[in-house]
Design an enzyme around this catalytic site. Sequence first.
Site, short mmCIF file in Angstrom:
data_model
loop_
_atom_site.label_atom_id
_atom_site.label_comp_id
_atom_site.label_asym_id
_atom_site.label_seq_id
_atom_site.Cartn_x
_atom_site.Cartn_y
_atom_site.Cartn_z
N ASP A 236 0.81 -1.22 0.00
CA ASP A 236 0.00 0.00 0.00
C ASP A 236 0.84 1.27 0.00
O ASP A 236 0.47 2.26 -0.62
CB ASP A 236 -0.92 0.02 1.23
CG ASP A 236 -2.08 -0.94 1.10
OD1 ASP A 236 -2.45 -1.28 -0.03
OD2 ASP A 236 -2.62 -1.36 2.14
N HIS B 108 -6.76 -5.01 -2.32
CA HIS B 108 -7.07 -4.35 -1.05
C HIS B 108 -7.64 -2.98 -1.38
O HIS B 108 -7.18 -2.32 -2.31
CB HIS B 108 -5.79 -4.23 -0.22
CG HIS B 108 -5.95 -3.61 1.13
ND1 HIS B 108 -7.11 -3.71 1.87
CD2 HIS B 108 -5.09 -2.86 1.88
CE1 HIS B 108 -6.95 -3.08 3.03
NE2 HIS B 108 -5.74 -2.55 3.05
#
Length: 230
Positions: A89, A114
């Site tokens: 991320d 995600h």
Amino acid sequence: MASKSHSDTVVYGDEDADLSVLDDETVAIIGYGNQGRSQALNLRDSGLDVIIGNREDGSWEDAKDDEFSVFSMPEAAERASIVFLLLPDEIAPDVYEEKIEPNLSAGDLLNFAHGYNVMYNFIEPRDDIDVTMIAPKMIGAAVRELYTENDGAPSILGVEQDATGNAKQRALALAKGIGSTRAGVIDGSFKTETVLDLLNEQFIAPVITTAMMTMFEVCRDEGYPPEAIL
């Protein structure tokens, strides 16, 4: 036919997905790590055209050893019509802005594992592409292992943006390609997946860890052998 639980949550199975909708598509897996390798192998074994986009590091060589065609991230994104952004991320927003977005074409599909970066606007995809999420509820190694055993890892599926009118069908086909429809694909959203993941990571896991540490310390202080406590 998709099934519903008592909460009216829709769960998709193999019969709800058609791999043939991806017949003329090329999938680029960006990042050949935990999820990237497993999903790439599963998609290829399901008959899809898969290439890899990666830095020239150990993972590049791993992908070569697995007999994939490997390109720089920009070139892989340009060659593909479907891009899986399977990077940590913290680095994904910069990679997307600099290397992926300039090489996407209208009608391409951008898929995440995600929802975090999209939910919190760290990545803001352009309006002319499909944006989806297939979030396996297991680590990459399990995604691959279950697939090879003719089983699959359940996933949460979300469609954030449907530019083509066919985003859900494409995403379901991709979920089938990685084996998730064998176990069940939950019809959800980027928000649902992100909130549940953060609760597990930031609340449940620390609580369990703290409880285990407290148990260990109390039992040790009471004279029980440390080797036998946990």
